[in-house]
Enzyme design. Structure first.
Site, mmCIF file in Angstrom:
data_model
loop_
_atom_site.group_PDB
_atom_site.id
_atom_site.type_symbol
_atom_site.label_atom_id
_atom_site.label_comp_id
_atom_site.label_asym_id
_atom_site.label_seq_id
_atom_site.Cartn_x
_atom_site.Cartn_y
_atom_site.Cartn_z
ATOM 1 N N TYR A 192 30.341 28.411 37.661
ATOM 2 C CA TYR A 192 30.114 29.857 37.667
ATOM 3 C C TYR A 192 29.097 30.192 38.742
ATOM 4 C CZ TYR A 192 32.704 32.325 34.119
ATOM 5 O OH TYR A 192 33.695 32.961 33.449
ATOM 6 N N GLU B 66 28.383 33.818 39.830
ATOM 7 C CA GLU B 66 28.401 35.276 40.039
ATOM 8 C C GLU B 66 27.255 35.676 40.965
ATOM 9 O OE1 GLU B 66 28.531 37.016 36.144
ATOM 10 O OE2 GLU B 66 30.581 36.348 35.850
ATOM 11 N N ASP C 147 44.834 46.436 56.659
ATOM 12 C CA ASP C 147 45.291 45.359 55.775
ATOM 13 C C ASP C 147 46.049 44.377 56.670
ATOM 14 O OD1 ASP C 147 46.668 43.662 54.128
ATOM 15 O OD2 ASP C 147 47.277 45.210 52.692
ATOM 16 N N THR D 280 44.871 38.313 53.060
ATOM 17 C CA THR D 280 45.062 37.143 52.208
ATOM 18 C C THR D 280 44.849 35.906 53.072
ATOM 19 O OG1 THR D 280 47.405 37.292 52.661
ATOM 20 C CG2 THR D 280 46.680 38.136 50.537
ATOM 21 N N LYS E 218 48.897 33.145 54.058
ATOM 22 C CA LYS E 218 50.124 33.425 54.815
ATOM 23 C C LYS E 218 50.063 32.611 56.107
ATOM 24 C CE LYS E 218 51.089 37.827 52.552
ATOM 25 N NZ LYS E 218 49.923 38.350 51.827
ATOM 26 N N ARG F 26 45.778 30.273 48.180
ATOM 27 C CA ARG F 26 46.124 31.622 47.733
ATOM 28 C C ARG F 26 44.819 32.382 47.448
ATOM 29 N NH1 ARG F 26 50.574 34.137 46.481
ATOM 30 N NH2 ARG F 26 51.577 32.388 47.497
HETATM 31 N N1 DSN Z 1 53.852 40.040 48.501
HETATM 32 C C1 DSN Z 1 53.484 39.828 49.884
HETATM 33 C C2 DSN Z 1 54.663 39.700 50.785
HETATM 34 O O1 DSN Z 1 55.562 38.947 50.451
HETATM 35 O O2 DSN Z 1 54.721 40.304 51.834
HETATM 36 C C3 DSN Z 1 52.543 40.863 50.392
HETATM 37 O O3 DSN Z 1 51.410 40.867 49.630
#
Ligand code: DSN
Length: 436
Positions: free
Chosen positions: A63, A65, A213, A239, A242, A248
């Site tokens: 933990y 925080e 984003d 994120t 990708k 993730r």
């Molecule tokens: N769900 C993702 C995608 O496949 O583009 C975006 O967050």
């Protein structure tokens, strides 16, 4: 591994098999699926063993925080180091020379990162100008079913019908009419570069915050293959799993003057304890992105996407906007008389994983859709190049046209042969195909 001669204590698959054979089987089944098929979901990738080692570490127990040096728990010396190392690597990757940025590594996901940006900059009821979901935006960009469309007033912008490109004049007109508090740009199914300078101009004209984003393309920015939104945006959310090829999770980069607002929005406003194993894994991924080989990877991802889009066009699938500048292509299947949903199912049974996707001004509902989206982050990590993309396109073409399933076995066998030449997560004794 837990072997006594290793300094590390971590995942022990034999232990899992004896404790929980059902879940062990799921893990093996998924490994088989990854090894045996083509992974063309534009938002997925193969993490490295180093990232997986951090994810499967005892940092999961802690933990923490708060933030480094300001935690609500004792014993945070080591996790503080992980978070500070990750922040420093993000600064090296994303700060422009001579400027500083603030980095928050704690968002659990891209949606959490976006919610934190909204929470930091807006009050409920404020107006947000964002890309329409059916035109390539994201649920958190104002969809009614998400917090973004429920607690805020979304004004959607679209792409032009003729070019299928963002209509910057429309964006400006909407901004002048609705005076949004925040403009958010970024997309999940837009294959072209976004003009961040133009968005900045529009945001400045109406006094709005500019949030980018960058989830889909931040890995291409990290690899210096496309222009960065960081000099233009107040806040950049993304994120880490990708093109960036990390665990993730989510991340936020912002102007230093917004550091406190962003940090407070992530914790304590919307999250509790950060996932310190994931924070450490993000740091590992950022270190991988700093290597020169990652720049080659990012460039190859785009070259592969362009080769794939061109070869799919030759199969009768129309690339939306005429092609791609990024890691993904959106294909209109109407000429083939096949829906996106049918194409997804037909590809799936031949071990080709991709997703149906709405195209701009789609006459079909989203669960049917007229298009498919394909991306090259994973196949590029496997070491595939433009020549392989021609074969991938031909296999997709055969699968998509295969209404009665008679070609499924042949296409599946050819997919198996192709991925065997570029193994992801190599079997014992097999040379790894994974790129650095
Ligand atoms: N769900 C993702 C995608 O496949 O583009 C975006 O967050």
């Amino acid at each position: 591994m837990t072997s006594v001669d290793s300094p590390f204590w971590g995942p022990d698959f034999r232990e899992l098999q004896s404790t929980d054979p059902q879940i062990a089987e799921v893990l093996l089944g998924e490994l088989d699926r990854l090894r045996g098929g083509l992974q063309l979901i534009a938002s997925e990738n193969f993490t490295s063993p180093a990232v997986l080692a951090a994810l499967g570490s005892t940092l999961s127990n802690k933990y923490a925080e708060g933030y480094p040096g300001r935690r609500y728990y004792g014993g945070c010396q080591q996790v503080d180091r992980a978070e500070e190392i990750g922040q420093e690597r993000a600064r090296q990757l994303f700060a422009q020379p001579g400027t500083d940025i603030h980095v928050n590594l704690q968002p659990h996901s891209g949606a959490s990162a976006n919610l934190a940006a909204y929470a930091a900059l807006l009050k409920p009821g404020d107006t947000v100008l964002a890309m329409s979901l059916p035109h390539g935006g994201h649920l958190t960009h104002g969809a009614k079913v998400s917090f973004s469309g429920t607690w805020f007033q979304p004004v959607p912008y679209t792409v032009r019908r003729d070019t299928e490109l963002i209509d910057y004049d429309e964006v400006r007109d909407l901004a002048l009419t609705h005076r949004p508090t925040m403009i958010i740009t970024g997309a999940t199914a837009y294959p072209r570069l976004i003009d961040f300078a133009r968005f900045r101009e529009i945001a400045d004209e109406v006094g709005a915050w500019l949030v980018v984003d960058a989830a889909h393309f931040i890995g291409l920015v990290a690899g210096q293959a496309i222009p960065s939104p960081v000099p233009y945006a107040d806040v950049v959310t993304f994120t880490t799993h990708k093109v960036l090829r990390g665990p993730r999770g989510g991340m936020i980069v912002c102007k230093p003057e917004l550091a406190k607002r962003i940090d407070k929005a992530v914790f304590p406003f919307l999250q509790g304890g950060p996932l310190m194993h994931a924070v450490a894994a993000k740091a590992v991924a950022l270190q991988e992105c700093l290597q020169p080989a990652y720049r080659d990877y990012a460039r190859q991802v785009i070259a592969n996407a362009q080769a794939l889009a061109e070869a799919l066009a030759a199969e009768g699938m129309r690339p939306v906007s005429g092609g791609t500048d990024t890691h993904l292509a959106l294909l209109d299947l109407r000429e083939l008389g096949v829906t996106g949903s049918q194409a997804e199912t037909r590809c799936d049974r031949a071990r080709i994983t991709l997703n149906k996707n709405a195209i701009p001004y789609d006459p079909q509902p989203p669960m049917t859709a007229s298009g498919i989206r394909v991306g090259t982050p994973a196949v590029t990590t496997q070491g595939m190049t433009e020549g392989d993309m021609k074969e991938v396109a031909s296999l997709i073409g055969r699968a998509v046209r295969d209404a009665d399933g008679s070609a499924t076995n042949d296409v599946g066998t050819a997919v198996g042969a192709l991925v065997a030449r570029h193994p992801a997560y190599a079997r014992p004794g097999q040379a790894t195909g994974l790129r650095a």
